[in-house]
Design a protein around this motif. Structure first.
Motif, PDB file in Angstrom:
ATOM      1  N   SER A  85       0.814  -1.211   0.000  1.00 19.88           N
ATOM      2  CA  SER A  85       0.000   0.000   0.000  1.00 19.88           C
ATOM      3  C   SER A  85       0.850   1.264   0.000  1.00 19.88           C
ATOM      4  N   ALA A 145       0.313  15.901  -0.605  1.00 17.29           N
ATOM      5  CA  ALA A 145       0.369  14.504  -0.175  1.00 17.29           C
ATOM      6  C   ALA A 145      -0.952  13.863  -0.558  1.00 17.29           C
ATOM      7  N   GLY A 146      -0.989  12.548  -0.447  1.00 21.64           N
ATOM      8  CA  GLY A 146      -2.232  11.852  -0.727  1.00 21.64           C
ATOM      9  C   GLY A 146      -3.342  12.348   0.181  1.00 21.64           C
ATOM     10  N   ALA A 147      -3.013  12.470   1.471  1.00 19.98           N
ATOM     11  CA  ALA A 147      -4.038  12.891   2.427  1.00 19.98           C
ATOM     12  C   ALA A 147      -4.542  14.297   2.091  1.00 19.98           C
ATOM     13  N   GLU A 150      -6.943  14.062  -0.696  1.00 16.35           N
ATOM     14  CA  GLU A 150      -8.270  13.661  -0.203  1.00 16.35           C
ATOM     15  C   GLU A 150      -9.016  14.874   0.350  1.00 16.35           C
ATOM     16  N   HIS A 178      -7.718   3.035   3.580  1.00 18.46           N
ATOM     17  CA  HIS A 178      -6.580   3.668   4.240  1.00 18.46           C
ATOM     18  C   HIS A 178      -7.116   4.613   5.316  1.00 18.46           C
ATOM     19  N   THR A 180      -6.368   7.427   6.220  1.00 16.99           N
ATOM     20  CA  THR A 180      -6.497   8.842   5.896  1.00 16.99           C
ATOM     21  C   THR A 180      -7.897   9.178   5.372  1.00 16.99           C
ATOM     22  N   ASP A 255      -9.698   6.704  -4.287  1.00 20.08           N
ATOM     23  CA  ASP A 255      -8.375   6.851  -3.691  1.00 20.08           C
ATOM     24  C   ASP A 255      -7.382   6.171  -4.637  1.00 20.08           C
ATOM     25  N   ALA A 257      -4.064   6.525  -4.656  1.00 22.14           N
ATOM     26  CA  ALA A 257      -2.686   6.666  -4.170  1.00 22.14           C
ATOM     27  C   ALA A 257      -1.759   5.706  -4.903  1.00 22.14           C
ATOM     28  N   ASN A 258      -2.239   4.481  -5.089  1.00 27.22           N
ATOM     29  CA  ASN A 258      -1.422   3.465  -5.760  1.00 27.22           C
ATOM     30  C   ASN A 258      -2.077   3.120  -7.097  1.00 27.22           C
ATOM     31  N   ASN A 279      -0.776   9.566  -5.962  1.00 27.15           N
ATOM     32  CA  ASN A 279       0.435   9.929  -5.220  1.00 27.15           C
ATOM     33  C   ASN A 279       1.658   9.871  -6.129  1.00 27.15           C
ATOM     34  N   HIS A 281       4.555  10.327  -5.165  1.00 21.87           N
ATOM     35  CA  HIS A 281       5.603   9.651  -4.403  1.00 21.87           C
ATOM     36  C   HIS A 281       5.320   8.160  -4.247  1.00 21.87           C
ATOM     37  N   LYS A 282       4.349   7.648  -4.941  1.00 25.35           N
ATOM     38  CA  LYS A 282       4.167   6.198  -4.959  1.00 25.35           C
ATOM     39  C   LYS A 282       4.303   5.712  -6.400  1.00 25.35           C
TER      40      LYS A 282
HETATM   41  C1  LIG Z   1      -0.436   6.309   1.029  1.00 28.07           C
HETATM   42  C2  LIG Z   1      -1.889   6.263   0.878  1.00 28.07           C
HETATM   43  C3  LIG Z   1      -2.670   7.390   1.213  1.00 28.07           C
HETATM   44  C4  LIG Z   1      -2.112   8.652   1.848  1.00 28.07           C
HETATM   45  O1  LIG Z   1      -1.101   9.269   1.127  1.00 28.07           O
HETATM   46  P1  LIG Z   1      -0.049  10.234   1.897  1.00 28.07           P
HETATM   47  O2  LIG Z   1       0.770  10.831   0.814  1.00 28.07           O
HETATM   48  O3  LIG Z   1       0.728   9.344   2.805  1.00 28.07           O
HETATM   49  O4  LIG Z   1      -0.823  11.253   2.643  1.00 28.07           O
HETATM   50  C5  LIG Z   1      -4.031   7.301   1.003  1.00 28.07           C
HETATM   51  N1  LIG Z   1      -4.602   6.180   0.513  1.00 28.07           N
HETATM   52  C6  LIG Z   1      -3.883   5.078   0.182  1.00 28.07           C
HETATM   53  C7  LIG Z   1      -4.574   3.875  -0.363  1.00 28.07           C
HETATM   54  C8  LIG Z   1      -2.504   5.079   0.358  1.00 28.07           C
HETATM   55  O5  LIG Z   1      -1.789   4.000   0.058  1.00 28.07           O
END
Ligand SMILES: *Cc1c(COP(=O)(O)O)cnc(C)c1O
Length: 499
Positions: A85, A145-147, A150, A178, A180, A255, A257-258, A279, A281-282
């Motif tokens: 994740s 950031a991801g959060a 959101e 997640h 967040t 979401d 993020a990934n 994200n 950074h992911k």
């Molecule tokens: C990492 C992640 C987030 C939050 O991202 P941040 O950059 O850490 O704030 C939200 N949802 C999922 C599924 C994630 O893997």
């Protein structure tokens, strides 16, 4: 068979503050060529009365200190980092070169738009490319950031509802989400409503409908959903679920993020998602972890465009780029200046290098690698998820714990002795004893085989010598830490020993 690998030399190095000697220096400064001033005359009571007590060390002492610290840490540049994740993936070194091109790196944040055309053009292209990957109409790069993505997306959803004269409060979120997700709802004054479900499954339209009905059937701000979900399973009922939520007047937040499980194969926008964060950074190759920079761009459909954060980067009719500040319905500014600009360059470099076909191949390989781990490890560790996994595999060691007393945390710590970073553990919460492993697309079969060997060896050790596993790690510079004390009473500063 993977052999335990020493991570470093196990003796206590004196902290840098205990090195050096008075008057030693690693710097050679030019003689003062401006008038010497009395700091107290400028800063009054704020002026220092004595020296700051910095270590007085030679240049080699200083750099050896920092290089040594970096070697004590676990990093993706030296070993597999399968933290599920979190997509600790490929960080191409050419990205670092691109992000450091002086014209990008040294641009002053207050540079007028007309003089920053190159930087704005790169950002505009990243917006376009992320919109294309997610199947959305537009994108804002502001969130850090991801959060924060959101937070942004939910603020836009609220603004959308408000523009229709409504203020629904409930956001439905599957239990496997997640952490967040509910936190972002709370920050927005919204109420997160859990969609309870059994582990392993995907969310069904019936479950969503039942959850909405249980809450009275109205007041639906939206649904927040991760796809593939945090169990690594593709939410195959999403189109029907989205229809239900839209039918109740709600919007759907994805979401993303990934995104590396589906890019090039499925687009959230095409499935009906209204807004999503990604994200950088992911999936898009900025190194992360250790408090590194984040960036969580939001991509959204046309009906949410008026509410996006401002100012909005646009390409004008004459082909130049500028920030449009005339956005009366915008939720406002989320971030100073451009956002985390260096990450846009890294994402741009990666996206240009990969192209559409490359991204498609990357997600196919990410899924293949995770499924390989699943196939090779499901008989040693339980695989509680009945569906074929996507980019990450969730295993469980509850049976192992019952038989040997060895816990998930012990398995994770023992992996460090074998030279692997631990996977995510105890998450998702719906799986007891969860080990959430994300190999990513860039790992070779040889590396995955070494990881598999290590996981099997640990299961064997748990049977034969449980104390060995429970005492791990044995080969790292520091052993097992008292995590509760580290959190409650952190010692973040060196202090001179009394006497
Ligand atoms: C990492 C992640 C987030 C939050 O991202 P941040 O950059 O850490 O704030 C939200 N949802 C999922 C599924 C994630 O893997």
């Amino acid at each position: 068979m993977a052999r335990p690998q020493p991570q470093g030399i196990k003796f206590r190095e004196p902290p840098i503050f205990e090195r050096g000697t008075k008057g030693r220096s690693g710097a050679s400064l030019s003689p003062l060529d401006v008038p010497d001033v009395d700091p107290a005359a400028h800063f009054g009571a704020l002026a220092r009365k004595e020296a700051a007590g910095l270590p007085e060390v030679s240049e080699p002492e200083a750099f050896r200190h920092f290089v040594r610290l970096s070697q004590w840490n676990f990093c993706i540049d030296s070993q597999l980092y399968p933290l599920g994740s979190c997509t600790m993936k490929y960080n191409p070194k050419i990205n670092e070169w691109a992000a450091r091109i002086p014209a990008f790196l040294k641009m002053h944040p207050e540079t007028p738009d007309e003089l920053a055309q190159g930087s704005l053009e790169v950002m505009w292209h990243v917006q376009q490319m992320l919109s294309a990957v997610s199947g959305m109409d537009a994108c804002s790069l502001q969130p850090s950031a991801g959060a924060q993505g959101e937070l942004t997306g939910l603020m836009m959803m609220r603004a959308y509802h408000a523009s229709k004269g409504r203020s629904p409060k409930k956001v439905f979120i599957p239990e496997s989400a997640h952490g967040t997700n509910p936190a972002s709802c709370a920050l927005n004054g919204l109420v997160a409503v859990k969609i309870e479900k059994n582990p392993g499954g995907v969310v069904t339209p019936q479950e969503v409908l039942a959850a909405i009905e249980r809450e009275g059937g109205d007041d639906v701000c939206g649904l927040m959903i991760t796809n593939p979900n945090t169990l690594g399973v593709y939410e195959k009922h999403l189109p029907e679920i989205i229809e239900i939520v839209h039918g109740k007047g709600g919007l759907v937040y994805g979401d993303g993020a990934n995104t590396n499980a589906i890019m090039g194969h499925a687009r959230p926008g095409d499935i009906g998602v209204d807004v999503i964060h990604i994200n950088l950074h992911k999936t898009f190759t900025t190194p992360h972890g250790g408090g590194g920079p984040g960036s969580g761009p939001v991509c959204f459909k046309k009906h949410l465009e008026p509410f996006q954060p401002g100012p909005v980067l646009v390409r004008k009719d004459d082909g130049t780029f500028a920030f449009d500040r005339d956005r009366p319905q915008s939720i406002g500014r989320l971030r100073a200046f451009y956002g985390n600009f260096g990450m846009f360059i890294r994402a741009y470099t990666y996206l240009r290098e990969m192209g559409g076909e490359g991204l498609k191949m990357a997600s196919a390989l990410a899924v293949l690698n995770a499924r390989y781990l699943w196939a090779m490890l499901k008989d040693t560790y339980a695989a509680p998820v009945p569906e074929a996994c996507m980019h990450e595999v969730v295993l469980s060691d509850v049976d192992l714990e019952k038989a040997t007393g060895v816990k998930t945390l012990d398995v994770a710590k023992r992996l460090l002795d074998y030279g692997f970073h631990a996977p995510t553990i105890y998450f998702p919460l719906v799986v007891p004893g969860a080990l959430m492993i994300e190999p990513t697309e860039t790992e070779t079969k040889e590396t995955l085989d070494e990881f598999i060997d290590a996981m099997k060896a640990i299961a064997r050790e748990a049977q034969e010598d449980p104390a060995l596993v429970k005492g791990a790690p044995h080969n790292t510079v520091v052993g097992r830490l008292d995590e509760a004390r580290a959190a409650r009473q952190p010692r973040l500063r060196w202090r001179p020993q009394a006497g």
